[in-house]
Every structure is written in C-alpha cells, then in structure tokens.
Design a protein around this motif. Structure first.
Motif, mmCIF file in Angstrom:
data_model
loop_
_atom_site.group_PDB
_atom_site.id
_atom_site.type_symbol
_atom_site.label_atom_id
_atom_site.label_comp_id
_atom_site.label_asym_id
_atom_site.label_seq_id
_atom_site.Cartn_x
_atom_site.Cartn_y
_atom_site.Cartn_z
ATOM 1 N N THR A 1 1.818 6.494 -1.373
ATOM 2 C CA THR A 1 0.475 6.115 -1.417
ATOM 3 C C THR A 1 -0.058 5.876 -2.811
ATOM 4 O OG1 THR A 1 0.153 6.947 0.617
ATOM 5 C CG2 THR A 1 -1.737 6.376 -0.488
ATOM 6 N N MET A 2 -0.497 4.559 -3.069
ATOM 7 C CA MET A 2 -1.196 4.637 -4.409
ATOM 8 C C MET A 2 -2.506 4.157 -4.617
ATOM 9 S SD MET A 2 1.998 4.363 -5.715
ATOM 10 C CE MET A 2 1.392 3.860 -7.669
ATOM 11 N N LYS A 3 -3.301 4.976 -5.345
ATOM 12 C CA LYS A 3 -4.594 4.947 -5.618
ATOM 13 C C LYS A 3 -5.016 4.564 -6.966
ATOM 14 C CE LYS A 3 -9.165 7.185 -4.445
ATOM 15 N NZ LYS A 3 -9.769 7.151 -5.758
ATOM 16 N N LYS B 1 -9.207 1.082 -5.031
ATOM 17 C CA LYS B 1 -7.938 0.252 -4.349
ATOM 18 C C LYS B 1 -6.776 1.448 -3.857
ATOM 19 C CE LYS B 1 -8.235 -4.094 -6.926
ATOM 20 N NZ LYS B 1 -7.769 -4.853 -7.661
ATOM 21 N N ARG B 2 -6.508 1.041 -2.820
ATOM 22 C CA ARG B 2 -5.460 1.992 -2.435
ATOM 23 C C ARG B 2 -4.434 1.211 -1.555
ATOM 24 N NH1 ARG B 2 -5.858 7.860 0.125
ATOM 25 N NH2 ARG B 2 -7.873 7.564 -1.243
ATOM 26 N N LYS B 3 -3.124 1.382 -1.576
ATOM 27 C CA LYS B 3 -2.050 0.842 -1.111
ATOM 28 C C LYS B 3 -1.045 1.789 -0.542
ATOM 29 C CE LYS B 3 0.336 -3.014 -0.364
ATOM 30 N NZ LYS B 3 0.123 -3.852 0.720
ATOM 31 N N GLN C 1 -2.380 -4.438 -12.487
ATOM 32 C CA GLN C 1 -3.702 -4.744 -11.787
ATOM 33 C C GLN C 1 -3.457 -5.965 -10.893
ATOM 34 O OE1 GLN C 1 -2.852 -4.398 -15.058
ATOM 35 N NE2 GLN C 1 -4.921 -4.543 -16.153
ATOM 36 N N ASN C 2 -2.361 -6.677 -11.098
ATOM 37 C CA ASN C 2 -1.735 -8.015 -10.270
ATOM 38 C C ASN C 2 -0.963 -7.686 -9.179
ATOM 39 O OD1 ASN C 2 -3.355 -9.387 -12.149
ATOM 40 N ND2 ASN C 2 -1.576 -9.259 -13.633
ATOM 41 N N GLY C 3 -0.691 -6.464 -9.094
ATOM 42 C CA GLY C 3 0.493 -6.144 -7.822
ATOM 43 C C GLY C 3 1.627 -5.142 -8.184
ATOM 44 N N PHE C 4 2.473 -5.371 -7.289
ATOM 45 C CA PHE C 4 3.732 -4.405 -7.278
ATOM 46 C C PHE C 4 4.843 -5.120 -7.504
ATOM 47 C CE2 PHE C 4 0.313 -2.161 -5.222
ATOM 48 C CZ PHE C 4 0.742 -0.867 -5.221
ATOM 49 N N LYS D 1 7.571 -10.107 -8.311
ATOM 50 C CA LYS D 1 6.336 -9.578 -7.568
ATOM 51 C C LYS D 1 6.820 -9.467 -6.052
ATOM 52 C CE LYS D 1 1.251 -10.246 -6.948
ATOM 53 N NZ LYS D 1 0.240 -10.918 -7.431
ATOM 54 N N ASP D 2 6.441 -8.323 -5.499
ATOM 55 C CA ASP D 2 6.558 -8.047 -4.107
ATOM 56 C C ASP D 2 5.434 -8.071 -3.312
ATOM 57 O OD1 ASP D 2 9.556 -7.677 -4.221
ATOM 58 O OD2 ASP D 2 9.451 -5.834 -2.777
ATOM 59 N N PHE D 3 4.339 -7.657 -3.730
ATOM 60 C CA PHE D 3 2.984 -7.852 -3.143
ATOM 61 C C PHE D 3 1.972 -7.530 -3.895
ATOM 62 C CE2 PHE D 3 5.339 -3.880 -1.764
ATOM 63 C CZ PHE D 3 4.657 -2.864 -2.350
ATOM 64 N N SER D 4 0.591 -7.818 -3.600
ATOM 65 C CA SER D 4 -0.421 -7.535 -4.139
ATOM 66 C C SER D 4 -1.306 -6.387 -3.763
ATOM 67 C CB SER D 4 -1.261 -8.826 -4.194
ATOM 68 O OG SER D 4 -0.620 -9.867 -4.722
ATOM 69 N N TRP D 5 -2.170 -5.818 -4.274
ATOM 70 C CA TRP D 5 -3.192 -4.859 -3.601
ATOM 71 C C TRP D 5 -3.917 -5.510 -2.751
ATOM 72 C CZ3 TRP D 5 -3.503 0.282 -5.499
ATOM 73 C CH2 TRP D 5 -2.806 0.431 -6.704
#
Length: 147
Positions: free
Chosen positions: A94-96, A100-102, A128-131, A142-146
C-alpha cells in the motif's frame, strides 16, 4: 516385498512422476517449476521534489508482514523472497503520497517469475506519473497510474 515396502515404493513412484510432470508444465505455469527460487523486490521513491512529503509504503504477504516506511527521494524499500510450489508468496504493498493512496501487487508469482528473470530482480519506481517496473533497473515500463 512386504506391505510396508510396497506402500513406500508407491509413494516414491508417485513423487517421482509428479516431479517429471511438473517439468512439462503448460505455458504460464512456470512458477510451479520455479519453486524455491529467490527473488529480490525493490520499491524506489522516484518523486522529483517531495522532500517535505515522503512516500509511505507498507508491504505484506499472507504469512509475512514487512512493515512500513516513509521513503524520502530516491530511498528504497527492498526484500528477498523464495517462491514455493503453490505459487506463493504474493506481496501486496500500500502506497500513500499526499492524498493519493494505491494498493498494488509488488510481487505476484504467476506474473513475475517470468518477467523478473534472468536476474530474479523485480524493481518498482514510483513517481508522480505512476508505477514503473524493471527487471534490470535500466529499462522501465509503466504498469499503472495513481487512482
């Protein structure tokens, strides 16, 4: 052969046949053959200016809680894992960051035994642009965004 020897022989035969069959698994089932393989997983804070606002991470699997940390710019959170024959462990993080939380799968056996090879390295760069994912810390995808 007595009854005990016959039972022991049968068990050994079943195990041997199982091992042979696992070596001929279907595509997409490579994780069964990769049982016991070690992987290094790393999550890097790739934000460019968040000195006052760290990236907070918390990771765990079904049986292992890695805890959490606040990552400053370019800090990383890493761990080593060993796969098993049941397709485990899978690690969820879990990222915060700010509001934003993902939640994401930092390591999923069925997905990652192939793409983390041959170095057995699975790296994530969170920006800032994603993971972004890499198996060599050079080429990032890039696998996914926030959310």
């Amino acid at each position: 052969m007595n009854k005990k020897q016959l039972i022991s022989f049968g068990i050994i035969l079943i195990l041997a046949v199982s091992i042979i069959l696992l070596s001929f698994s279907q595509p997409g089932q490579e994780y069964l053959v990769s049982s016991g393989t070690e992987y290094d997983v790393r999550v890097i804070n790739g934000f460019t200016d968040n000195s006052s606002l760290p990236l907070v991470i918390w990771c765990a699997s079904e049986h292992r809680d890695l805890g959490g940390r606040a990552l400053q710019e370019r800090d990383d959170f890493s761990w080593r894992l060993r796969t098993d024959m049941w397709g485990k462990p899978n690690f969820i993080c879990t990222m915060k960051w700010d509001q934003k939380r993902k939640r994401f799968e930092a390591f999923k056996v069925q997905r990652d035994v192939r793409r983390c090879s041959p170095l057995r390295k699975c790296s994530w760069l969170v920006t800032q642009n994603g993971f972004f994912f890499s198996s060599d810390d050079v080429n990032w995808k890039k696998d996914f965004s926030w959310p």
